[in-house]
Structures are given as structure tokens and as C-alpha cells.
Design a protein around this motif. Structure first.
Motif, PDB file in Angstrom:
ATOM      1  N   LEU A  45      42.647  38.539  27.394  1.00 57.11           N
ATOM      2  CA  LEU A  45      42.147  39.573  26.488  1.00 57.11           C
ATOM      3  C   LEU A  45      41.540  38.971  25.225  1.00 57.11           C
ATOM      4  N   VAL A  46      42.196  37.967  24.669  1.00 60.14           N
ATOM      5  CA  VAL A  46      41.666  37.314  23.470  1.00 60.14           C
ATOM      6  C   VAL A  46      40.307  36.693  23.764  1.00 60.14           C
ATOM      7  N   ARG A  57      49.198  34.875  30.198  1.00 62.84           N
ATOM      8  CA  ARG A  57      47.860  34.779  30.798  1.00 62.84           C
ATOM      9  C   ARG A  57      47.046  36.043  30.516  1.00 62.84           C
ATOM     10  N   ILE A  58      47.702  37.196  30.542  1.00 61.70           N
ATOM     11  CA  ILE A  58      47.000  38.452  30.256  1.00 61.70           C
ATOM     12  C   ILE A  58      46.496  38.468  28.813  1.00 61.70           C
ATOM     13  N   GLN A  61      50.549  45.372  36.255  1.00 64.05           N
ATOM     14  CA  GLN A  61      50.294  44.143  35.512  1.00 64.05           C
ATOM     15  C   GLN A  61      49.637  43.068  36.361  1.00 64.05           C
ATOM     16  N   ASP A  62      50.033  42.953  37.619  1.00 62.53           N
ATOM     17  CA  ASP A  62      49.435  41.921  38.472  1.00 62.53           C
ATOM     18  C   ASP A  62      47.942  42.181  38.684  1.00 62.53           C
ATOM     19  N   ASP A  63      47.591  43.431  38.997  1.00 61.91           N
ATOM     20  CA  ASP A  63      46.173  43.764  39.163  1.00 61.91           C
ATOM     21  C   ASP A  63      45.412  43.620  37.847  1.00 61.91           C
ATOM     22  N   ALA A  64      46.089  43.941  36.729  1.00 64.50           N
ATOM     23  CA  ALA A  64      45.433  43.806  35.431  1.00 64.50           C
ATOM     24  C   ALA A  64      45.054  42.359  35.149  1.00 64.50           C
ATOM     25  N   GLU A 119      52.322  47.834  27.678  1.00 67.12           N
ATOM     26  CA  GLU A 119      52.796  47.537  29.029  1.00 67.12           C
ATOM     27  C   GLU A 119      52.291  46.189  29.526  1.00 67.12           C
ATOM     28  N   LEU A 120      51.181  45.714  28.977  1.00 63.12           N
ATOM     29  CA  LEU A 120      50.666  44.406  29.372  1.00 63.12           C
ATOM     30  C   LEU A 120      51.385  43.270  28.668  1.00 63.12           C
TER      31      LEU A 120
END
Length: 452
Positions: A311-312, A306-307, A230-233, A291-292
Motif C-alpha cells: 500500500l505504501v 507485505r500488505i 486478506q490473502d486475496d488483498a 482489517e488489513l
């Protein structure tokens, strides 16, 4: 007489064997002629039985009364053309005055039984003309993609439709898509098919696989960036947003909006830029999106927000900047938290493999077509790779992806490794090729059952 009988029995036995083992060969050798004769012989009675005829005109009725002859029968629509294909027959029909294409669309199931065909689909070609596509055998039982296709840049053949036609994934027409499916439904095979088809094209592949990279890491030689947690994503998504902003700055500086510039040279996306200035398009593949969106603490919730926000932004603004998003998951509903339904609304393309409950099918197609929801819930468990594909227009079709093993996908990505571009914005997320090679060697074992 005896020799002729024996010859007939042998020929009949060979035909039955061919129909069982090689249905495509049987269709081209024998079936197409039998089906064509049957369609032409039954056409008038079938149209009448299905309510696809129109009453005789007033002029014909008046003429019959004046001449005291028998009243004319109902008129059937005229066949303009009948064309055999490698999987069935195509009938182009001229409608009679007063008929509508919807009448034929609503009668496809009755036409299928009446003509003894595997499947019948209908589409309107132009005003007053419809096309019936009939399949003579179950083309999804053993998927064989046609040798000829109309692939192009960011337009790749991914599966075979139930009417025998190729289903394409066209990123320029449908920039972002959602791919749903339960475990062992063929979702990963669909993703591999996309990667192998895109590997030979001038595009940059970027992946997010929070299952520690087990799905995408073996293909890493063709990926410009890869995140496995998740951090790298989060960092990768923010880097893609920076690239998107830079592409917009380039487009804005090269729009050349002035009175002496022809309208055809003014652009609002990367495809209108000169080829030497055009940024490379990027396809982002996300495996198991849930998972995100999951979190277990306040800190993880902030990261999750934030993820999802990143994405949005990508799916709302990324198309013109040449960034396309392909999201895969088992479920994709409001239970994943705020922002998920907003994200789903931006995903024009929808592909749903076999799901475990109707609610999962509703996540994909409830806002598009109730019929597609019903078709998704009827996908059998013994046909992995079968899916319902649709888009926001409401159209949908049943397809099946040909089986692509992980070894085949790895070999293709390794062969096309020289096409992998190095993007400066994503340099920090460049996959470690030594680790990817090791994972590829460990994952060469075939799954229990194949998708085709």
C-alpha cells in the motif's frame, strides 16, 4: 381593509409553510429580496461594529480642520458586486488600504449573526478583493445537489458544501485520500456515491472489502477486480504493483527525450502519453482498512507487513502510473502497527465523518488544521453523511453527502457494466458475477435512517 388583511395573513401563512417545507423555493421567491435589503441596509454599521473599517485619510482630516467642519467618519470597504444564488448571496468587496483578508475571515461568525444569515464564509479572490459567500438557509438539512456541475474524467461531485457549492473529488489533483467515520456515520454512503459517479467514466474500479465483500460485492459488475479477504488483498495489491511497473516502463519508452522533440511532448506520467497508448486509470477502493493491518499469529504478521508495504508503494508511486487509492476505515492510527503513519502521510485528501472520540479526529486532521479537528467532533449524530473534508494545504469545509441507497448504486453499476475493462494483470481477481448478483438481491433492504 378586511379583505387586504385576510389576503396578507394567507400570504404570510403560505410563506411560512413554504419556508418550512421547501426552504430553497422560499429563498428564491421571498428570502433573497429580504436578505439583500437587510445586508445593504446594515452594511455600514455592521462593518463598523466588526472592526472592518479604516480611519479617514490624513488629507480628509486636514481638509476638515481647514474648513472647521465635523471630522469625517471611518471608511467602510466598498461593495463591488452583490449576486444572489440558489442558496444565498455572494458579496465581492474591495478592501481599503491597510486591511487584510484575514480580518474578514476572522469575523465571519460575527457577520453571520449581524446579517442574520445561516452561514458566512470568506475567501480572497485576488489582492485587495475578498468574496463573502452567505447562505440563507440550512442547505445541509436536506441535501439537493445542483443540476449543473463541472464534473470530468476522475473529477466527480460527491457532496454539498455548507456554503451551497459542490464538493468535488478530483483524483488528478488529490490522487489519494482517507475517509474516516464511525458506524452509521455515512461513510459507506460516501463510498457508494464515489462508485456511482465513477461508474460512467473510462476508469477501472478495483475493490478490497475484507468484510466478506458485503459492501462492494453487490456492485461487482462494475469492478474489474475485487478481494474479500486478506490473502486475496495481498495478491491484488501485488498485481497492481506489477501493473504500475509496466506503466512506468511504457512511460519511459515513450518519453521521446531528444533534441528534436518539443518540450510539450515529453512526459513523466500517463496523461502525457498519446491517447492510443495511454493505460486506463485505476481507482482502488479499500473498505475498512484496519482489517488489513490486524494479525493474530506470526504468519499473519508477515502477510500484514507485505500488505502495508504494498500500500505504501502504491500511494507513493501510483499517481504517475494512473493508480489512485481511496482508503476507508473507522480508525487509522499508529495502533495499527508500523508503516501506518507513513501510509497516512501520503494520503493528501482527508474526509472525516462523525467519530466516537477526539483521537480519531486527530488521526485525520491533527497534522493539517486544529480547527478541522474541532469541527469534526461537533458533527451531530442525527445527520449521517455530514463530514469535514480537507487536504494537506490546511483548507477544510463542512459537507454532506446526498443519500444513495445500495439499490440505486447496484442499478447504476449494472447499467454501466459494459464499461468494465478486463485488465490482464488482475484477471485472477475478477469477481464472480453470479455471487455478486445474489448478494445484491439480498441487500436491497434500506438502512434504518438515511444520510440526507
Amino acid at each position: 381593509m378586511t379583505a387586504a388583511l385576510i389576503t396578507s395573513l394567507i400570504a404570510g401563512g403560505l410563506a411560512l409553510l413554504l419556508r418550512w417545507r421547501r426552504p430553497a423555493w422560499y429563498w428564491l421567491a421571498v428570502g433573497v429580496f429580504i436578505a439583500g435589503f437587510r445586508v445593504l441596509l446594515r452594511y455600514g454599521s455592521v462593518m463598523d461594529a466588526c472592526g472592518l473599517t479604516v480611519p479617514p485619510s490624513r488629507m480628509r482630516l486636514a481638509l476638515a480642520r481647514a474648513t472647521r467642519t465635523e471630522a469625517p467618519s471611518s471608511r467602510v470597504p466598498h461593495i463591488l458586486r452583490i449576486r444572489p444564488t440558489r442558496t444565498g448571496l455572494v458579496l465581492r468587496i474591495k478592501l481599503r488600504p491597510g486591511q487584510d483578508a484575514y480580518d474578514f475571515i476572522a469575523s465571519t461568525d460575527r457577520l453571520r449573526h449581524s446579517f442574520t444569515m445561516q452561514g458566512v464564509s470568506c475567501r480572497e479572490v485576488k489582492a485587495g478583493v475578498v468574496e463573502l459567500r452567505m447562505t440563507g438557509y440550512d442547505v445541509l438539512k436536506r441535501v439537493q445537489m445542483p443540476a449543473r456541475n463541472e464534473a470530468g474524467v476522475l473529477r466527480v461531485p460527491v457532496s454539498l458544501r455548507e456554503d451551497g457549492a459542490i464538493h468535488y473529488r478530483d483524483y488528478r489533483e488529490v490522487p489519494h485520500a482517507l475517509n474516516l467515520g464511525a458506524t452509521q456515520s455515512g461513510k459507506s454512503v460516501y463510498q457508494r456515491r464515489l462508485v456511482t459517479a465513477l461508474a460512467g467514466q473510462p476508469v477501472a474500479l478495483v475493490g478490497i472489502d475484507c468484510k466478506n465483500g458485503v459492501e462492494l460485492a453487490p456492485l461487482a459488475r462494475r469492478f474489474s477486480a475485487l478481494a474479500s479477504n486478506q490473502d486475496d488483498a495481498l495478491g491484488l495489491l501485488e498485481a497492481l504493483i506489477e501493473r504500475m511497473d509496466a506503466n512506468y516502463e511504457l512511460i519511459r519508452s515513450e518519453q521521446r527525450i531528444s533534441v528534436d522533440v518539443p518540450d510539450a511532448e515529453i512526459t513523466a506520467d500517463i496523461w502525457g502519453l498519446p491517447e492510443h497508448l495511454r493505460p486506463l486509470p485505476v481507482v482502488l477502493l479499500i473498505d475498512e482498512v484496519a482489517e488489513l493491518a490486524l494479525f493474530a499469529s506470526k504468519e499473519e504478521e508477515k502477510r500484514r507487513d507485505r500488505i502495508v508495504t504494498a500500500l505504501v508503494r502504491l500511494v507513493q508511486l501510483g499517481r504517475a502510473a494512473g493508480i489512485y487509492v481511496e482508503i476507508c476505515g473507522q480508525r487509522f492510527g499508529s495502533e495499527l502497527g508500523k508503516g501506518i503513519t507513513m501510509l497516512r502521510a501520503q494520503l493528501t485528501g482527508r474526509v472525516a465523518h462523525r467519530v466516537n472520540d477526539e483521537a480519531s479526529a486527530n488521526m485525520a486532521f491533527a497534522d493539517i488544521s486544529p480547527d478541522a479537528v474541532l469541527a469534526t467532533t461537533q458533527i451531530p449524530t442525527d445527520r449521517p453523511g455530514m463530514a469535514v473534508a480537507g487536504d494537506s494545504s490546511g483548507g477544510w469545509v463542512t459537507t454532506r453527502t446526498p443519500y444513495t441507497s445500495l439499490r440505486q448504486a447496484v442499478n447504476t453499476c449494472n447499467a454501466e457494466a459494459e464499461r468494465t475493462p478486463e485488465l490482464p494483470e488482475l484477471a485472477a481477481f475478477r469477481p464472480a458475477l453470479e455471487l455478486a448478483t445474489a448478494k445484491a438481491d439480498l441487500s436491497a433492504v434500506e438502512p434504518i435512517h438515511k444520510a440526507a
